[in-house]
Scaffold this motif. Structure first.
Motif, PDB file in Angstrom:
ATOM      1  N   GLU A 185       0.957  -1.333   0.145  1.00 23.87           N
ATOM      2  CA  GLU A 185       0.086   0.102   0.006  1.00 23.87           C
ATOM      3  C   GLU A 185       0.819   1.349  -0.002  1.00 23.87           C
ATOM      4  O   GLU A 185       0.618   2.388  -0.686  1.00 23.87           O
ATOM      5  CB  GLU A 185      -0.894   0.036   1.276  1.00 23.87           C
ATOM      6  CG  GLU A 185      -2.073  -0.717   0.844  1.00 23.87           C
ATOM      7  CD  GLU A 185      -3.180  -0.910   2.380  1.00 23.87           C
ATOM      8  OE1 GLU A 185      -2.648  -0.157   3.209  1.00 23.87           O
ATOM      9  OE2 GLU A 185      -4.005  -1.935   2.294  1.00 23.87           O
ATOM     10  N   ILE A 188       2.333   1.761  -3.597  1.00 24.50           N
ATOM     11  CA  ILE A 188       1.178   1.930  -4.328  1.00 24.50           C
ATOM     12  C   ILE A 188       0.987   3.560  -4.207  1.00 24.50           C
ATOM     13  O   ILE A 188       0.587   4.357  -5.109  1.00 24.50           O
ATOM     14  CB  ILE A 188       0.120   1.314  -4.583  1.00 24.50           C
ATOM     15  CG1 ILE A 188       0.572  -0.212  -4.996  1.00 24.50           C
ATOM     16  CG2 ILE A 188      -0.925   1.619  -5.218  1.00 24.50           C
ATOM     17  CD1 ILE A 188      -0.354  -1.242  -5.004  1.00 24.50           C
ATOM     18  N   THR A 189       0.838   4.034  -2.932  1.00 24.60           N
ATOM     19  CA  THR A 189       0.345   5.135  -2.465  1.00 24.60           C
ATOM     20  C   THR A 189       1.489   6.421  -3.074  1.00 24.60           C
ATOM     21  O   THR A 189       1.123   7.425  -3.398  1.00 24.60           O
ATOM     22  CB  THR A 189       0.082   5.351  -0.928  1.00 24.60           C
ATOM     23  OG1 THR A 189      -0.776   4.524  -0.685  1.00 24.60           O
ATOM     24  CG2 THR A 189      -0.255   6.707  -0.604  1.00 24.60           C
ATOM     25  N   HIS A 192       1.032   6.812  -6.577  1.00 26.14           N
ATOM     26  CA  HIS A 192      -0.204   7.968  -6.748  1.00 26.14           C
ATOM     27  C   HIS A 192       0.265   9.237  -6.642  1.00 26.14           C
ATOM     28  O   HIS A 192      -0.202  10.199  -7.363  1.00 26.14           O
ATOM     29  CB  HIS A 192      -1.360   7.260  -5.745  1.00 26.14           C
ATOM     30  CG  HIS A 192      -2.352   6.240  -6.311  1.00 26.14           C
ATOM     31  ND1 HIS A 192      -2.969   6.500  -7.593  1.00 26.14           N
ATOM     32  CD2 HIS A 192      -2.681   5.153  -6.000  1.00 26.14           C
ATOM     33  CE1 HIS A 192      -3.678   5.741  -7.672  1.00 26.14           C
ATOM     34  NE2 HIS A 192      -3.448   4.597  -6.969  1.00 26.14           N
ATOM     35  N   ASP A 305     -10.297   2.977  -9.223  1.00 23.05           N
ATOM     36  CA  ASP A 305      -9.472   2.701  -7.832  1.00 23.05           C
ATOM     37  C   ASP A 305      -9.809   1.215  -7.404  1.00 23.05           C
ATOM     38  O   ASP A 305     -10.749   0.932  -6.973  1.00 23.05           O
ATOM     39  CB  ASP A 305      -9.815   3.574  -6.841  1.00 23.05           C
ATOM     40  CG  ASP A 305      -8.588   3.431  -5.746  1.00 23.05           C
ATOM     41  OD1 ASP A 305      -7.750   2.623  -5.674  1.00 23.05           O
ATOM     42  OD2 ASP A 305      -8.837   4.249  -4.642  1.00 23.05           O
ATOM     43  N   HIS A 306      -8.673   0.310  -7.686  1.00 21.95           N
ATOM     44  CA  HIS A 306      -8.797  -1.120  -7.441  1.00 21.95           C
ATOM     45  C   HIS A 306      -7.930  -1.262  -6.246  1.00 21.95           C
ATOM     46  O   HIS A 306      -7.731  -2.557  -5.796  1.00 21.95           O
ATOM     47  CB  HIS A 306      -8.448  -1.907  -8.247  1.00 21.95           C
ATOM     48  CG  HIS A 306      -9.009  -1.988  -9.768  1.00 21.95           C
ATOM     49  ND1 HIS A 306     -10.062  -2.714 -10.340  1.00 21.95           N
ATOM     50  CD2 HIS A 306      -8.802  -1.020 -11.091  1.00 21.95           C
ATOM     51  CE1 HIS A 306     -10.888  -2.022 -11.380  1.00 21.95           C
ATOM     52  NE2 HIS A 306      -9.908  -1.218 -11.933  1.00 21.95           N
ATOM     53  N   MET A 307      -7.585  -0.360  -5.399  1.00 20.77           N
ATOM     54  CA  MET A 307      -6.570  -0.256  -4.269  1.00 20.77           C
ATOM     55  C   MET A 307      -7.136  -1.427  -3.329  1.00 20.77           C
ATOM     56  O   MET A 307      -6.496  -2.349  -2.753  1.00 20.77           O
ATOM     57  CB  MET A 307      -6.672   0.902  -3.593  1.00 20.77           C
ATOM     58  CG  MET A 307      -5.490   0.930  -2.392  1.00 20.77           C
ATOM     59  SD  MET A 307      -3.923   1.177  -3.208  1.00 20.77           S
ATOM     60  CE  MET A 307      -3.753   2.689  -3.734  1.00 20.77           C
ATOM     61  N   SER A 349      -3.125   1.073  -9.416  1.00  9.97           N
ATOM     62  CA  SER A 349      -3.982   0.142  -8.272  1.00  9.97           C
ATOM     63  C   SER A 349      -3.889  -1.296  -8.417  1.00  9.97           C
ATOM     64  O   SER A 349      -4.561  -2.052  -7.565  1.00  9.97           O
ATOM     65  CB  SER A 349      -5.355   0.860  -7.887  1.00  9.97           C
ATOM     66  OG  SER A 349      -6.209   0.729  -9.123  1.00  9.97           O
TER      67      SER A 349
END
Length: 480
Positions: A185, A188-189, A192, A305-307, A349
């Motif tokens: 996370e 990926i954050t 972003h 958003d597939h987070m 994501s």
């Protein structure tokens, strides 16, 4: 008065261990010093109100807390919510207020047995005072004391992991899953926010997972025991693009002699809907799209958003040719254009997560056709056949993709106008039968290959051979 009555009713129904759990899960919001004076649920509710976490028109945090401590009876009776509603609600990014770290610790406190708790206290005899390790001390009390002493924190789990490993490997596994998810996370954050280049994301995700294992090479990392995480609710989106009516193509595209309506395709779409619903996917179906509408739809899901989801599935049911599918307007779309829309570069994501495509379409010209058996290729004249120049490498080079094609290149695929296609019907049946047994997707697709290859169009002596290709790094299993 109704609000006060609601809180009073809840306070009467909460046991002392419930209150302890609520306080523990709220530690990021209500300080330990303030919590030490709270002895009754009503005082706890007042503390939440003072922190702006509870109001007559804002019961979200209270609902989350009751859901986390498994008091679904109170959630339903007093707050008009349900387990399913909360599961959906907490999937929304930013909606959960209980931190993943706090939730992890609470889960550990729930899953440790009485004997394991005694052993856990014994292992901490050098770190914590004896008065904090008596028989009345709960696991929650122990965890709070560990935090006070600085031997436990979001980035300091070594002592907790060491002790859990000695007691119960399942407890250790929960911690390791939390660590892995936190690293992914964070990576990926950062991407972003522009702090990490998109091209770096996949390598960093891979490195984070290797660091999670014992030291070794990528070969060691890809042992058969490694599986993709697949426990989110829902698992992800299952997108179905179902083209049936090709009347527009027949009237608007002179070079195409005939693209027949795909009778039977709705049976395929329904089979896919049923099986992927059972596999905990959120199914979205779109019917009779032109080429441009397909591009637009795929773009929408690329930007989504597939987070909080673990996977993405796309099923395309249409006419096709070498490396392409047709929209209902007879226009062509390269399959690779669709699959590459979900690479780590274009859909961050989904980086590090499996992307699965099932394509029910011909990959060549129609040479055989029966009366009750049709093919999923349009009848093309020689000029269109010569235009079949698109790439046959339909799957991206990046990791974590699976492409299941109904047939190999140059050949047709068969469809019954009443029962659906050989490939999709076989795929759905094997998914339904094999997923509950824990079989991985490649084993399932091998069984589908075997079954479809044995089918036979007696009238035209027609056969069909499906073809999966993949860049998966781990086993892909859809648990039920």
């Amino acid at each position: 008065m109704d609000f006060l009555r609601l809180l009073f009713g809840l306070s009467e129904a909460l046991a002392s261990e419930d209150l302890a759990a609520l306080k523990f899960l709220s530690l990021e919001h209500v300080s330990l010093r303030k919590q030490e004076a709270i002895r009754e649920p009503q005082a706890f509710f007042l503390a939440l109100q003072e922190q702006g976490l509870l109001a007559e028109d804002d019961l979200a945090f209270l609902k989350e807390l009751l859901f986390r401590i498994h008091r679904i009876d109170l959630l339903s009776e007093h707050l008009g919510s349900s387990r399913q509603e909360m599961e959906r609600e907490l999937l929304v990014p930013g909606r959960a207020k209980v931190s993943p770290f706090r939730h992890l610790l609470f889960q550990l406190s729930e899953n440790i047995s009485r004997d394991e708790l005694k052993s856990f206290k014994f292992l901490l005899r050098k770190e914590l005072p004896k008065c904090k390790l008596d028989d009345e001390t709960t696991m929650i009390d122990i965890l709070i004391e560990m935090e006070k002493k600085g031997i436990l924190g979001e980035d300091n789990l070594s002592t907790l992991k060491t002790n859990c490993e000695k007691l119960d490997k399942t407890l250790l596994k929960k911690i390791e899953e939390y660590e892995l998810n936190s690293r992914e996370e964070m990576i990926i954050t950062e991407a972003h926010m522009g702090q990490t280049g998109f091209s770096e994301v996949e390598d960093r995700l891979w490195a984070s997972q290797i660091a999670h294992d014992s030291p070794g090479t990528r070969k060691e990392f890809c042992q058969p025991g490694d599986v993709y995480k697949m426990n989110s609710q829902p698992r992800g989106i299952c997108l179905i693009l179902n083209n049936h009516n090709f009347e527009r193509a027949r009237t608007e595209v002179p070079k195409i002699k005939m693209l027949k309506d795909r009778n039977g395709t709705d049976a395929d779409a329904e089979a896919l809907r049923q099986v992927f619903t059972k596999l905990h996917f959120e199914v979205k179906e779109y019917k009779d799209l032109t080429a441009e509408e397909i591009r637009h739809t795929v773009k929408n899901y690329q930007m989504m958003d597939h987070m909080n989801k673990d996977c993405f599935v796309c099923c395309i049911l249409s006419h096709g040719d070498k490396g392409i599918i047709f929209g209902t307007d007879g226009q062509e779309i390269p399959i690779q254009e669709l699959t590459t829309s979900f690479t780590g570069l274009k859909c961050i994501s989904l980086a590090g997560k499996p992307k699965v495509f099932f394509i029910q379409a011909c990959q060549g010209d129609t040479f055989q056709r029966g009366i009750t058996i049709e093919t999923d290729s349009g009848e093309l004249d020689s000029s269109v056949e010569a235009d079949a120049r698109f790439q046959l490498e339909c799957i991206p080079d990046e990791a974590d993709f699976l492409l299941g094609m109904a047939t190999i290149k140059d050949y047709v695929s068969y469809r019954s106008p009443t029962r659906g296609t050989w490939y999709i019907q076989s795929l759905c049946q094997h998914l339904e039968n094999s997923c509950p047994r824990g079989e991985d997707i490649l084993s399932i697709l091998t069984a589908v290959n075997h079954e479809v290859s044995r089918k036979y169009d007696r009238l035209n002596q027609g056969k069909q051979m499906p073809q999966p290709s993949f860049t998966l790094r781990k086993k892909l299993i859809f648990p039920i």
